[in-house]
Design a protein around this motif. Structure first.
Motif, mmCIF file in Angstrom:
data_model
loop_
_atom_site.group_PDB
_atom_site.id
_atom_site.type_symbol
_atom_site.label_atom_id
_atom_site.label_comp_id
_atom_site.label_asym_id
_atom_site.label_seq_id
_atom_site.Cartn_x
_atom_site.Cartn_y
_atom_site.Cartn_z
ATOM 1 N N VAL A 16 -4.944 -2.630 -2.178
ATOM 2 C CA VAL A 16 -4.447 -3.847 -2.839
ATOM 3 C C VAL A 16 -4.331 -4.979 -1.819
ATOM 4 C CG1 VAL A 16 -2.523 -4.877 -4.118
ATOM 5 C CG2 VAL A 16 -3.252 -2.547 -4.629
ATOM 6 N N ALA A 17 -3.815 -4.678 -0.627
ATOM 7 C CA ALA A 17 -3.673 -5.704 0.413
ATOM 8 C C ALA A 17 -5.036 -6.239 0.848
ATOM 9 C CB ALA A 17 -2.919 -5.132 1.620
ATOM 10 N N GLU A 22 -9.162 -10.654 0.528
ATOM 11 C CA GLU A 22 -10.472 -11.172 0.125
ATOM 12 C C GLU A 22 -10.334 -12.328 -0.858
ATOM 13 O OE1 GLU A 22 -12.563 -7.796 -1.430
ATOM 14 O OE2 GLU A 22 -12.598 -6.778 0.517
ATOM 15 N N LEU A 23 -9.448 -12.163 -1.840
ATOM 16 C CA LEU A 23 -9.236 -13.213 -2.840
ATOM 17 C C LEU A 23 -8.689 -14.484 -2.196
ATOM 18 C CD1 LEU A 23 -7.687 -11.063 -5.708
ATOM 19 C CD2 LEU A 23 -9.959 -12.128 -5.712
ATOM 20 N N VAL A 41 -5.255 -8.737 7.009
ATOM 21 C CA VAL A 41 -4.124 -7.896 6.632
ATOM 22 C C VAL A 41 -3.423 -7.576 7.940
ATOM 23 C CG1 VAL A 41 -3.382 -5.702 5.631
ATOM 24 C CG2 VAL A 41 -5.337 -6.921 4.653
ATOM 25 N N VAL A 42 -2.135 -7.883 8.017
ATOM 26 C CA VAL A 42 -1.400 -7.710 9.264
ATOM 27 C C VAL A 42 -0.233 -6.745 9.065
ATOM 28 C CG1 VAL A 42 -2.024 -9.993 10.115
ATOM 29 C CG2 VAL A 42 0.081 -9.722 8.866
ATOM 30 N N PRO A 43 0.098 -5.977 10.090
ATOM 31 C CA PRO A 43 1.226 -5.065 9.995
ATOM 32 C C PRO A 43 2.532 -5.773 10.342
ATOM 33 C CG PRO A 43 0.143 -4.781 12.086
ATOM 34 C CD PRO A 43 -0.640 -5.831 11.339
ATOM 35 N N GLY A 44 3.601 -5.167 9.940
ATOM 36 C CA GLY A 44 4.905 -5.620 10.413
ATOM 37 C C GLY A 44 5.650 -6.547 9.489
ATOM 38 N N ARG A 45 6.919 -6.687 9.816
ATOM 39 C CA ARG A 45 7.816 -7.537 9.041
ATOM 40 C C ARG A 45 7.551 -9.001 9.313
ATOM 41 N NH1 ARG A 45 13.391 -9.358 10.087
ATOM 42 N NH2 ARG A 45 12.905 -8.691 12.179
ATOM 43 N N CYS A 117 -3.499 -15.329 -10.878
ATOM 44 C CA CYS A 117 -4.711 -15.230 -11.696
ATOM 45 C C CYS A 117 -5.714 -14.191 -11.230
ATOM 46 C CB CYS A 117 -5.404 -16.599 -11.747
ATOM 47 S SG CYS A 117 -4.324 -17.932 -12.300
ATOM 48 N N GLY A 118 -5.668 -13.787 -9.959
ATOM 49 C CA GLY A 118 -6.675 -12.868 -9.441
ATOM 50 C C GLY A 118 -6.247 -11.426 -9.374
#
Length: 160
Positions: A16-17, A22-23, A41-45, A117-118
């Protein structure tokens, strides 16, 4: 010698991430501040803001938790004994944001539209809940916005 390809072992949050990344990348193409150089996509808080002058956008996994459809986006625990709910529905909370050297309200609007919307068009997504939009920074002259979103997926984590 060929290096092994490492695939994430997360069937719930990671796909999903990545799809949201991509969207968002497509939505920010041609934005007022320019197309961001980094969309990841990045890790962490917290997000390491290190490419803001070129434009930086991200999706981060905030948390993942089991959920019943009638209780979404609220979380719950689930027992792991015989006859227990196998967790076919999982909520994935994501932060989707962007930073630049100069603020651009265009980015936040494009990300918000993409979330609204995506995401609901993805096959693994049952429901989308949009949360707060908050400011990011200032950090070294970088400012931006992040939108929180929860997605209810229909992914079963147990092999049949």
């Amino acid at each position: 010698m060929t290096e092994p390809v490492v695939e994430p072992q997360d069937d719930v949050a990671w796909p999903v991430a990545v799809k949201l990344r991509e969207l968002i990348g497509g939505a920010l193409d041609g934005a007022l501040g320019g197309t961001p150089a980094v969309v990841a996509v990045v890790p962490g808080r917290d997000v390491a803001i290190d490419s803001c002058c070129e434009g930086q956008a991200w999706v981060r996994v905030v948390r993942t938790y089991p959920v019943l459809p009638e209780e979404f986006p609220g979380g719950r625990g689930t027992p792991l004994d015989d006859g227990a709910d196998p967790g076919a529905f999982w909520a994935v909370e994501l932060g989707a944001g962007t930073v630049r050297c100069a603020p651009s309200p265009d980015d936040a609007g494009r990300i918000r539209r993409t979330v609204l919307c995506g995401l609901q068009n993805l096959s693994a997504v049952e429901s989308v809940w949009i949360g707060e939009q908050s400011s990011v920074g200032p950090s070294g002259g970088c400012v931006g916005q992040e939108v929180l979103v929860a997605v209810m997926t229909n992914v079963c984590v147990c092999e049949e």
